[in-house]
Scaffold this active site. Structure first.
Site, mmCIF file in Angstrom:
data_model
loop_
_atom_site.group_PDB
_atom_site.id
_atom_site.type_symbol
_atom_site.label_atom_id
_atom_site.label_comp_id
_atom_site.label_asym_id
_atom_site.label_seq_id
_atom_site.Cartn_x
_atom_site.Cartn_y
_atom_site.Cartn_z
ATOM 1 N N HIS A 220 2.400 1.366 -11.667
ATOM 2 C CA HIS A 220 0.961 1.619 -11.515
ATOM 3 C C HIS A 220 0.107 0.706 -12.379
ATOM 4 O O HIS A 220 -1.088 0.522 -12.106
ATOM 5 C CB HIS A 220 0.656 3.083 -11.829
ATOM 6 C CG HIS A 220 -0.555 3.623 -11.131
ATOM 7 N ND1 HIS A 220 -1.696 2.879 -10.915
ATOM 8 C CD2 HIS A 220 -0.807 4.850 -10.589
ATOM 9 C CE1 HIS A 220 -2.597 3.613 -10.281
ATOM 10 N NE2 HIS A 220 -2.081 4.808 -10.060
ATOM 11 N N ASN B 54 -1.030 -0.907 8.900
ATOM 12 C CA ASN B 54 -0.317 -1.269 10.123
ATOM 13 C C ASN B 54 0.693 -2.367 9.799
ATOM 14 O O ASN B 54 0.305 -3.505 9.517
ATOM 15 C CB ASN B 54 -1.315 -1.736 11.188
ATOM 16 C CG ASN B 54 -0.645 -2.068 12.506
ATOM 17 O OD1 ASN B 54 0.584 -1.987 12.646
ATOM 18 N ND2 ASN B 54 -1.436 -2.466 13.476
#
Length: 462
Positions: A166, A383
């Protein structure tokens, strides 16, 4: 469809391999920002995405090979992700851009997406099946910054699960990288949004100076055992809020608060309910920290479009336990809204300065409920060449942070929030939620009226 308890499936994995950039990349050291390298972000964040079989992709190679090659090409532009973290003086983190690569695992599983059902949702009881913890890979320093597993399912769909350090990026930053991978899958040779490093944008000032109040980083001497007790058995559950639940909660509000955001409303509800359920000392203080982005035109920091570092803060609302538990929902809501309004350029600068002055501390853990809304990060729309995912988002509560994710349930759009509580408090927590959403007597500052509302639906960890 929920995963049947009797369903057992086998996952066969290839040996983990390092994916390096497809072309030579600069060998250099890049400093993280003073927002990136705070202690509260030094952990690996898991994300999981499920994609249905797409017949239009049937003439292509299998997802494992296609995505592996696309990651390699994407790393040419995001080459710091192929490096390793080092720590310097005053715990300052930097990336050794050595091109060692990110970890990749290919797999197949004898199960369909339909059979997995709701188990793909947080707190994702099947995460360990779809995200292999490669031994020695889960550290912060000197370890791969990204681990990816692509698992082909029996139905022809696949699951992409990953774990990212992170300190390198927040959710919007990760989405930038994943969108680039998707563009590479679809034949692009360069990302449509070029990545931007420029971590100095969020560095401390010289000299550093703390100019704002930061309840989220206050040091607390805890003299009363609560949810942080080592003896407590912590359990994760997910709470679903659909249109009916949102309408019910709004009936608890006075007119001047009725146009609040859905995030603020749910956050206030959960903060109040979990505080009651934890049965804390009435004289103590509790917090709710809301992750607020520094991106966008509304912020004078002017974070570049392709910036993929961490760009947010955790402004906290604070209340006495007794007052929060006994007051109306509107009381909690106004505190949440006020805390979020504190977020601006000066607040971010002050956080960066605090990190340098105080040695990059961890955010307050004691009696602090931390929430992040991932619905507008784009994670649900990544996508990879197979269309929009059936689900994509954080896999579970991690490092005390609850995430709000999109979920379509019974043809309605809703919000799923995983929460982590001691097992002994769950019954009371659900009771408090039901009071908020099904009580016939709705407390309102201006009037009192009846409402028949559906009950919040709890999704158990399987």
């Amino acid at each position: 469809m929920a995963l049947p308890r009797s369903l057992v499936f086998q996952v066969n994995r290839t040996q983990p391999q390092l994916i390096t950039p497809a072309r030579p990349t600069p060998r250099e050291t890049k400093m993280l920002s003073d927002i990136d390298d705070q202690q509260g972000l030094r952990f690996q964040a898991p994300v999981i995405a499920a994609y249905k079989n797409n017949p239009s992709m049937s003439n292509r190679k299998d997802p494992v090979q296609v995505i592996r090659e696309a990651i390699s090409r994407a790393l040419v532009y995001y080459y710091p992700l192929a490096g390793r973290l080092r720590e310097g003086p005053n715990r300052k983190l930097m990336v050794d851009c050595n091109g060692e690569g990110v970890l990749f695992v290919g797999a197949n599983a004898d199960v369909t997406l339909e059979e997995i059902g709701d188990a793909i949702l947080p707190p994702c009881p099947v995460l360990e099946d779809f995200l292999c913890n490669v031994p020695g890979s889960d550290g912060i320093l000197g370890c791969p910054l990204l681990l990816v597993q692509v698992t082909i399912l029996r139905c022809g769909g696949f699951i992409l699960a990953l774990r990212v350090n992170h300190t390198m990026c927040d959710a919007p930053g990760l989405v930038l990288f994943l969108n680039t991978v998707g563009e590479m899958v679809q034949g692009k040779t360069a990302p449509s949004i070029p990545p931007v490093w420029e971590r100095e944008i969020l560095n401390a000032r010289d000299p550093p100076r703390i100019t704002c109040i930061h309840h989220e980083y206050e040091e607390i001497i805890d003299d009363y055992s609560d949810e942080g007790s080592d003896a407590a058995v912590m359990v994760q559950k997910s709470v679903y809020f659909g249109p009916n639940e949102i309408r019910a909660l709004k009936k608890h509000l006075p007119p001047h608060l009725s146009h609040c955001s859905t995030f603020d409303l749910i956050t206030s509800c959960l903060w109040k309910c979990r505080t009651v359920a934890l049965e804390l000392n009435p004289e103590q203080v509790v917090r709710v920290s809301c992750i607020v982005s520094a991106r966008g035109k509304s912020n004078s920091l002017r974070i570049p479009l392709g910036y993929y570092g961490n760009a947010f803060a955790y402004p906290a609302a604070v209340s006495g336990v007794k007052q929060l538990c006994e007051s109306s929902l509107g009381y909690a809501l106004e505190l949440v809204m006020k805390a979020k309004d504190e977020m601006n350029e000066e607040y971010m600068r002050s956080v960066a300065d605090l990190m340098v002055i105080r040695g990059r501390p961890l955010f307050t853990l004691t009696r602090n409920f931390i929430v992040s809304d991932t619905r507008r990060t784009g994670i649900a729309y990544v996508n990879l060449g197979w269309g929009k995912p059936a689900f994509s988002g954080p896999a579970k509560v991690l490092n005390h942070i609850s995430f709000y994710v999109q979920q379509k349930k019974e043809k309605e759009d809703g919000i799923l929030v995983p929460v982590c509580l001691p097992s002994w408090s769950l019954v009371r927590f659900q009771q408090e939620l039901e009071k908020m959403t099904s009580s016939e007597i709705v407390e309102n500052i201006n009037n009192t009226k009846s409402a028949n509302i559906n009950v919040v639906r709890m999704i158990p960890r399987l």
